[in-house]
Design a protein around this motif. Structure first.
Motif, short mmCIF file in Angstrom:
data_model
loop_
_atom_site.label_atom_id
_atom_site.label_comp_id
_atom_site.label_asym_id
_atom_site.label_seq_id
_atom_site.Cartn_x
_atom_site.Cartn_y
_atom_site.Cartn_z
N LEU A 327 21.64 -4.47 -29.62
CA LEU A 327 20.34 -4.17 -30.21
C LEU A 327 19.35 -3.77 -29.13
CD1 LEU A 327 19.92 -7.06 -32.81
CD2 LEU A 327 20.73 -4.73 -33.21
N GLU A 328 18.36 -3.01 -29.54
CA GLU A 328 17.27 -2.68 -28.63
C GLU A 328 16.53 -3.96 -28.26
OE1 GLU A 328 13.03 -0.20 -28.68
OE2 GLU A 328 14.42 -0.09 -30.38
N ARG A 329 16.29 -4.14 -26.98
CA ARG A 329 15.62 -5.36 -26.52
C ARG A 329 14.37 -5.01 -25.73
NH1 ARG A 329 21.02 -7.88 -24.15
NH2 ARG A 329 21.53 -5.68 -24.29
N VAL A 330 13.33 -5.80 -25.97
CA VAL A 330 12.07 -5.62 -25.27
C VAL A 330 11.75 -6.93 -24.56
CG1 VAL A 330 9.61 -5.12 -25.49
CG2 VAL A 330 11.26 -3.99 -27.01
N SER A 331 11.44 -6.86 -23.27
CA SER A 331 11.06 -8.04 -22.49
C SER A 331 9.55 -8.11 -22.39
CB SER A 331 11.69 -7.98 -21.09
OG SER A 331 13.09 -8.04 -21.16
N THR A 332 9.01 -9.25 -22.74
CA THR A 332 7.57 -9.45 -22.67
C THR A 332 7.31 -10.91 -22.29
OG1 THR A 332 5.49 -9.23 -23.90
CG2 THR A 332 7.44 -9.92 -25.15
N SER A 333 6.11 -11.41 -22.50
CA SER A 333 5.80 -12.81 -22.19
C SER A 333 4.69 -13.28 -23.10
CB SER A 333 5.40 -12.96 -20.72
OG SER A 333 4.20 -12.24 -20.45
N GLY A 342 8.64 -15.97 -20.16
CA GLY A 342 9.23 -14.72 -20.59
C GLY A 342 9.80 -14.81 -21.99
N VAL A 343 9.79 -13.67 -22.70
CA VAL A 343 10.27 -13.60 -24.08
C VAL A 343 11.13 -12.35 -24.22
CG1 VAL A 343 9.63 -13.43 -26.52
CG2 VAL A 343 8.23 -14.79 -24.95
N LYS A 344 12.26 -12.48 -24.93
CA LYS A 344 13.08 -11.33 -25.28
C LYS A 344 12.97 -11.10 -26.78
CE LYS A 344 16.55 -11.57 -21.62
NZ LYS A 344 17.97 -11.83 -21.31
N VAL A 345 12.65 -9.87 -27.16
CA VAL A 345 12.49 -9.50 -28.56
C VAL A 345 13.61 -8.51 -28.91
CG1 VAL A 345 10.96 -8.52 -30.30
CG2 VAL A 345 10.00 -9.81 -28.37
N VAL A 352 11.84 -6.40 -35.97
CA VAL A 352 12.10 -7.54 -35.10
C VAL A 352 13.04 -8.49 -35.83
CG1 VAL A 352 11.10 -9.53 -33.91
CG2 VAL A 352 9.87 -7.34 -33.94
N VAL A 353 14.21 -8.75 -35.24
CA VAL A 353 15.20 -9.60 -35.91
C VAL A 353 15.46 -10.90 -35.16
CG1 VAL A 353 16.35 -7.68 -37.07
CG2 VAL A 353 17.10 -8.36 -34.78
N ASN A 354 15.03 -10.97 -33.90
CA ASN A 354 15.26 -12.19 -33.14
C ASN A 354 14.26 -12.26 -31.99
OD1 ASN A 354 16.46 -14.61 -32.53
ND2 ASN A 354 18.19 -13.71 -31.42
N VAL A 355 13.79 -13.49 -31.72
CA VAL A 355 12.86 -13.75 -30.62
C VAL A 355 13.35 -14.97 -29.88
CG1 VAL A 355 10.48 -14.26 -29.97
CG2 VAL A 355 10.93 -12.78 -31.94
N SER A 356 13.51 -14.84 -28.56
CA SER A 356 13.95 -15.99 -27.77
C SER A 356 13.15 -16.05 -26.48
CB SER A 356 15.45 -15.90 -27.46
OG SER A 356 15.73 -14.74 -26.70
N VAL A 357 12.94 -17.29 -25.99
CA VAL A 357 12.19 -17.49 -24.76
C VAL A 357 13.16 -17.70 -23.60
CG1 VAL A 357 10.18 -18.45 -25.95
CG2 VAL A 357 12.02 -19.98 -25.20
N ARG A 378 9.65 -26.26 -27.55
CA ARG A 378 9.15 -26.15 -28.91
C ARG A 378 7.85 -25.35 -28.93
NH1 ARG A 378 8.13 -31.21 -29.86
NH2 ARG A 378 10.32 -31.71 -30.31
N ALA A 379 6.94 -25.63 -27.98
CA ALA A 379 5.66 -24.93 -27.94
C ALA A 379 5.85 -23.45 -27.61
CB ALA A 379 4.75 -25.59 -26.92
N ALA A 380 6.74 -23.17 -26.64
CA ALA A 380 6.95 -21.78 -26.24
C ALA A 380 7.59 -20.97 -27.37
CB ALA A 380 7.83 -21.73 -24.99
N THR A 381 8.56 -21.58 -28.07
CA THR A 381 9.21 -20.87 -29.17
C THR A 381 8.22 -20.56 -30.27
OG1 THR A 381 11.32 -21.93 -28.67
CG2 THR A 381 11.06 -21.00 -30.87
#
Length: 415
Positions: A327-333, A342-345, A352-357, A378-381
Motif C-alpha cells: 500500500l501507499e505509505r506516508v510518514s508523518t508525526s 513518528g506515524v505511518k499512514v 486511509v486504512v491503517n495508522v500506526s505509531v 495508548r496516548a500516541a495511538t
C-alpha cells in the motif's frame, strides 16, 4: 515505440528490401520522392503484387533509362550531396555507399576514392539505396534487428568476369555479421543488399520479443525452387520481459545458539532485507529448529545471501519468487505528551486504512517522561488516529430527513 526485424533467410537485395518496406505500409510516394530528388535521368518506381511459393509479396520495379556510366565514389558522393534530400536520407545513403566504396577498394586493393562502381553505380542501384533509406527513415524505428544473412554459393558473372559466391565485396561488407550459405546455389545477397543491411541493422538475432503490428514481404526477381525468395520485415512494439520481482530466502537451522538470532536479524536488515523473521519448526528426528526467512528486492539478494551465510550455520538456501502488493505509505508525526512520535499512514485507493505509531519513538518518550510504555503507546495511538482517521470502504447512506445512520447492532439493554 516501434521496432523491426528482417528475415534474411533468403538473402537481401535492394529491390527485396524496398518491396518489404512498401508492403509493410510505407507509401510508395516516400521512396519515389527521394529517388526523384536525385539529379539524374527520370527514374520511376512501380509496384507489382506477386507470389513466391504461394506467399503473397510486393515487388518494386525500378524503371530507369539505360546508362553505361561507371560512377566513382566521388561521383556518387557529389550526386547525393547535391540532391534535394532530407538530411537523414542523404546521410544514410552516403553511409551505405561509403561502405560499398571501402569494401570494393579492399577487394581490388585500391583506395576507396579510386573505386569505379559498376553494378552498384547504376541508376537502379542508386534508386534502391536512396529509396530503402527513405523508407526506413519514414518508419522511424527505435531498433532494427535481423536474422543471419543467407549469401548463396557457387559462382556468378559480374563486370570483372566470373566471381565466386558469396562475392568478395559481400563478404567484406558483412564482416562480423552472422551469415550462412543458405539453400540456393546462386547469389542470394547482392552488394547493395549487404551494404544496406550492414548500415541499418543494429542487432543480429532471431525474432526478438515483440507484439507484432505489421509484416511486409518483398519479393526478389528470381523464384528458386528451394525457398521463397523474399525478405520479410516484421514491425511491432517491444515486449520487454517483466522486471524480476521480490524473493524470499529461506533456510532451516537446528544448531545455532539462540542468543545469536537477534544479531542475525539485524545483519539481514543491514544487508537490505525488506523483512526478516523466524518460524519455529520441527526437523528430522524430532529436533526443534527455526526457519529463517528474509524478503528481498532483486537488487539485494546477493548481499542478504552473504549475510545469512556469514552469521548463521546454514550451508544452503531456498530462493522462492513471490508476488507482493504494498500500500501507499506516508510518514508523518504527531505531538503527544509534550513530545513528537513518528506515524505511518497506509492508504488504499485514496482512503486511509491503517495508522500506526513508531514504537521506538514511543518508548523513548516514555523513558523521558518516566511513564509506562503502554500509557505512552495508548496516548500516541489515540493522537495518531485522531489526526488521520481511518475511512470506511463505503460511506453509509444517510436516511431521509437527516437522521443519523443506523448503528451496526442494536444497543445493549440498560441494566
Amino acid at each position: 515505440m516501434t521496432i523491426g526485424w528482417l528475415d534474411l533467410s533468403a538473402g537481401a537485395s535492394g529491390d527485396m528490401l524496398l518491396g518489404a518496406l512498401v508492403d509493410a505500409g510505407v507509401p510508395l510516394d516516400v521512396p519515389a520522392a527521394a529517388v526523384a530528388a536525385l539529379p539524374v535521368e527520370r527514374i520511376r518506381l512501380v509496384t507489382e503484387q506477386t507470389t513466391r511459393h504461394g506467399l503473397g509479396a510486393t515487388r518494386v520495379h525500378v524503371h530507369a533509362p539505360p546508362s553505361s556510366e561507371h560512377r566513382t565514389w566521388a561521383d556518387v558522393r557529389s550526386l547525393l550531396t547535391g540532391a534535394d534530400l532530407a538530411p537523414a536520407v542523404r546521410g544514410g545513403a552516403l553511409a551505405v555507399f561509403e561502405r560499398l566504396a571501402i569494401a570494393e577498394g579492399r577487394v581490388h586493393r585500391v583506395s576507396a576514392d579510386e573505386v569505379h562502381f559498376h553494378e552498384v553505380g547504376a541508376l537502379d542501384a542508386l534508386a534502391d539505396v536512396v529509396g530503402v533509406v527513405a523508407g526506413f527513415e519514414h518508419l522511424g524505428l527505435s531498433r532494427l534487428a535481423a536474422s543471419p544473412v543467407a549469401l548463396g554459393s557457387g559462382s556468378a558473372r559480374g563486370a570483372h568476369g566470373v566471381v565466386p559466391v558469396p562475392g568478395p565485396a559481400v563478404l567484406e561488407l558483412l564482416a562480423g555479421v552472422p551469415v550462412v550459405a543458405g539453400a540456393v546455389p546462386a547469389e542470394m545477397c547482392t552488394p547493395t543488399g549487404a551494404a544496406l543491411v550492414a548500415a541499418r541493422v543494429g542487432e543480429w538475432t532471431t525474432l526478438p520479443p515483440m507484439r507484432v503490428q505489421r509484416v511486409g514481404t518483398g519479393a526478389g526477381s528470381r523464384d528458386p525452387v528451394q525457398l521463397p525468395n523474399v525478405v520479410r520485415l516484421v514491425l511491432g512494439e517491444p515486449d520487454e520481459p517483466a522486471a524480476p520481482g521480490p524473493v524470499v530466502l529461506e533456510t532451516n537451522i537446528d544448531d545455532l545458539d539462540p542468543r545469536l538470532w537477534p544479531g542475525v536479524l539485524d545483519a539481514l536488515f543491514s544487508a537490505g532485507a525488506s523483512d526478516a523473521w523466524l518460524s519455529p519448526i520441527v526437523m528430522k528426528k524430532g529436533r526443534p529448529a527455526h526457519m529463517l526467512s528474509a524478503l528481498c528486492r532483486p537488487d539485494t539478494v546477493r548481499e542478504v545471501e552473504a549475510a545469512i551465510f556469514a552469521t548463521t550455520s546454514t550451508i544452503g538456501l531456498r530462493i522462492v519468487p513471490v508476488g507482493k502488493r504494498a500500500l501507499e505509505r506516508v510518514s508523518t508525526s504527531v505531538e503527544v505528551l509534550g513530545g513528537r512520535v513518528g506515524v505511518k499512514v497506509a492508504v488504499n485507493d485514496g482512503r486511509v486504512v491503517n495508522v500506526s505509531v513508531e514504537y521506538e519513538d514511543v518508548a523513548a518518550l516514555a523513558r523521558e517522561l518516566g511513564l509506562p510504555v503502554k500509557e505512552a503507546l495508548r496516548a500516541a495511538t489515540g493522537a495518531a488516529e485522531a489526526a488521520h482517521p481511518v475511512t470506511s470502504a463505503a460511506a453509509r447512506p444517510t436516511p431521509p430527513g437527516g437522521a443519523p445512520p443506523l448503528p451496526d447492532r442494536p444497543p445493549r439493554p440498560s441494566s
